[in-house]
Scaffold this motif. Structure first.
Motif, PDB file in Angstrom:
ATOM      1  N   MET A 196       0.834  -1.204   0.000  1.00  0.00           N
ATOM      2  CA  MET A 196       0.000   0.000   0.000  1.00  0.00           C
ATOM      3  C   MET A 196       0.865   1.249   0.000  1.00  0.00           C
ATOM      4  N   LEU A 197       1.959   1.237   0.736  1.00  0.00           N
ATOM      5  CA  LEU A 197       2.850   2.393   0.782  1.00  0.00           C
ATOM      6  C   LEU A 197       3.508   2.632  -0.578  1.00  0.00           C
ATOM      7  N   LEU A 198       3.887   1.551  -1.275  1.00  0.00           N
ATOM      8  CA  LEU A 198       4.506   1.689  -2.590  1.00  0.00           C
ATOM      9  C   LEU A 198       3.532   2.285  -3.598  1.00  0.00           C
ATOM     10  N   GLU A 199       2.283   1.832  -3.556  1.00  0.00           N
ATOM     11  CA  GLU A 199       1.275   2.359  -4.468  1.00  0.00           C
ATOM     12  C   GLU A 199       1.043   3.847  -4.233  1.00  0.00           C
ATOM     13  N   LEU A 200       1.021   4.239  -2.965  1.00  0.00           N
ATOM     14  CA  LEU A 200       0.831   5.654  -2.654  1.00  0.00           C
ATOM     15  C   LEU A 200       1.980   6.494  -3.178  1.00  0.00           C
TER      16      LEU A 200
END
Length: 204
Positions: A196-200
């Motif tokens: 999720m952090l990478l997508e953000l």
């Protein structure tokens, strides 16, 4: 001691009034007064004036003596001292009454109350007061000890209650916080959070 037992102050006042009455009786004697002024007292006017003067002198002398006597009593605190003396004598008589007697009914090794000096009477009274004071102090000490015991008991109960609450809190902490912190993290959950952090970041 009742008011009737305190007789010395009353007797002193009675003696004073008796002495004053005897002194004034000479002034009340017309023959004595008129003999001091025979010529003047022989006239009608002189007799009247002398009689009025006699009455005024008697009244003035009586009032002056009474005031002086009362002032002396106040200054020297006579009433209180005589009342205390009455109490001392009464207490000494009461103690004497309770002393053991011999076969003849006499007090063993006792001194008649009227032969005791004022210092001995005071010593007896002070001894009695010391005994009363010691008894009062013992009662107060007993009361303080009882209060201390009650406080100690309450403190022990409070300490026990606090310890019990502490144990309950410790158990709650271990149940809802401690175990979660100590358990290993779920790898799947960690990987999902990283994704999720990478997508953000890519969107930014």
């Amino acid at each position: 001691m009742t008011k009737d037992d305190k007789i010395r102050y009353l007797r002193l006042n009675q003696v004073f009034h008796k002495a004053l009455t005897q002194s004034i009786s000479k002034l009340q004697n017309w023959d004595i007064v008129s003999s001091c002024f025979p010529d003047y007292a022989s006239t009608r006017e002189g007799s009247t004036n002398l009689s009025n003067c006699q009455a005024q002198v008697i009244e003035f002398w009586t009032e002056i003596c009474r005031r002086e006597f009362e002032e002396i009593l106040r200054e020297r605190n006579v009433k209180v001292k005589l009342d205390e003396l009455d109490e001392l004598i009464l207490e000494a008589r009461e103690r004497l009454r309770t002393l053991p007697r011999d076969e003849k009914g006499n007090h063993a090794k006792s001194t008649p109350i009227d032969e005791l000096s004022s210092s001995k009477l005071i010593e007896c009274n002070l001894y009695s007061q010391r005994l009363q004071t010691m008894e009062q102090l013992d009662q107060r000490l007993h009361k303080l000890n009882r209060v201390n015991r009650d406080l100690d008991k309450e403190l022990q109960e409070l300490e026990s209650s606090i310890d019990s609450d502490r144990k309950d809190l410790s158990q709650l902490y271990d149940r809802y916080v401690g175990q979660t912190v100590n358990n290993p993290l779920d790898e799947t959950l960690v990987q999902g959070l990283n994704d999720m952090l990478l997508e953000l970041r890519e969107e930014l």
